[in-house]
Design an enzyme around this catalytic site. Structure first.
Site, short mmCIF file in Angstrom:
data_model
loop_
_atom_site.label_atom_id
_atom_site.label_comp_id
_atom_site.label_asym_id
_atom_site.label_seq_id
_atom_site.Cartn_x
_atom_site.Cartn_y
_atom_site.Cartn_z
N GLU A 153 0.82 -1.21 0.00
CA GLU A 153 0.00 0.00 0.00
C GLU A 153 0.86 1.26 0.00
O GLU A 153 1.52 1.56 1.00
CB GLU A 153 -0.92 0.03 1.22
CG GLU A 153 -1.79 1.28 1.27
CD GLU A 153 -2.61 1.38 2.55
OE1 GLU A 153 -3.65 2.07 2.52
OE2 GLU A 153 -2.21 0.79 3.57
N GLU A 168 -12.18 2.38 4.70
CA GLU A 168 -11.14 2.67 5.69
C GLU A 168 -11.11 4.18 5.94
O GLU A 168 -10.22 4.89 5.48
CB GLU A 168 -9.77 2.18 5.22
CG GLU A 168 -8.74 2.20 6.36
CD GLU A 168 -7.31 2.07 5.88
OE1 GLU A 168 -6.51 1.47 6.61
OE2 GLU A 168 -6.98 2.58 4.80
#
Length: 269
Positions: A142, A239
């Site tokens: 990520e 998220e």
């Protein structure tokens, strides 16, 4: 048709971590993801997931020593052994609870150490990917923005793609966090299209607030429709940091569901 997962590191935090699984299920989510759930016994977490009939998508490798500023270890020369221990912990725990992926965190690196950091990360990921493959898991990378986490080594989509190419393992994919990518680079739809084959998971949050994905500079309805048009079949991770109580801010999910044909509404979350 989008499928949404709830990130329990940010959502439903009014409840203890083990109880967030049931809270997510009650809100309509069929999958969850977590950051660092290791203090919850794996057997207890597995029972909670089974009881709520919720899929666990992924978790992060431990960050290292947070007290001294660690935020991942994967790209830190000289700390390879610590990183592999973190991978072992994540894969063992993840496999025990039925998780499908582990996010291997690169860490914070000084600008004069970037070349060595990249070599270290690539070598570390080869071992990590092999360990994850034995457990039937994917490794996710990520890119994280430098506004929230200055100095984080992995911070661009193209950089992640290059590292994946160097690692040469089929089970290493990009976790495309739209929030981080918008802040660092923008041009989301082009990057989603260009790197679709490498994307293993997508995450969303408002920019710049990181609140519910119904405000700010990204039109997530457009992103969702675009992912559908590309044939993306993975999950979209919610998220974000709720403006208040998590349940009170889920209007964006209900609104998205209402826009779908009635035959598809049960499959959104």
């Amino acid at each position: 048709m989008p499928r949404f997962s709830a990130n329990l590191g940010f959502l439903f935090t009014e409840a203890p971590e083990i109880d967030r699984v049931a809270a997510a299920a009650e809100a309509g989510f069929k999958a969850v993801e977590m950051h660092w759930p290791y203090h919850v016994p794996a057997a207890d977490m597995r029972r909670a997931l089974t009881r709520s009939q919720v899929t666990m998508l992924g978790l992060n490798t431990p960050v290292g020593n947070a007290a001294t500023g660690d935020f991942g270890l994967g790209a830190l020369p000289g700390r390879e052994s610590e990183f592999q221990q973190a991978v072992d912990q994540a894969v063992t725990y993840g496999h025990a609870i039925g998780a499908t992926a582990v996010h291997c965190m690169s860490g914070i690196v000084a600008t004069d150490s970037l070349s060595a950091a990249e070599r270290t990360f690539v070598d570390n990921l080869k071992l990590a990917a092999d360990k994850a493959a034995q457990a039937g898991m994917t490794v996710l990378l990520e890119p994280i923005n430098h506004r929230d986490k200055p100095g984080y080594f992995l911070h661009r989509i193209e950089q992640a793609a290059s590292i994946i190419d160097q690692v040469g393992r089929q089970n290493v994919k990009i976790m495309f966090d739209c929030y981080h990518t918008q802040i660092m680079q923008g041009d989301l739809t082009r990057r989603l299209k260009d790197y679709l084959d490498l994307i293993g998971h997508v995450q969303i949050a408002a920019v710049p607030s990181r609140a519910e994905p119904d405000e700010g500079e990204i039109d997530y309805r457009t992103i969702g429709r675009f992912l559908d048009s590309l044939g993306y079949g993975g999950w979209i991770g919610a998220e974000y940091k709720p403006r208040g109580r998590t349940e009170d801010g889920l209007g964006w999910l209900a609104s998205w569901t209402q826009d779908l044909p009635s035959s598809a509404r049960g499959a959104v979350a």
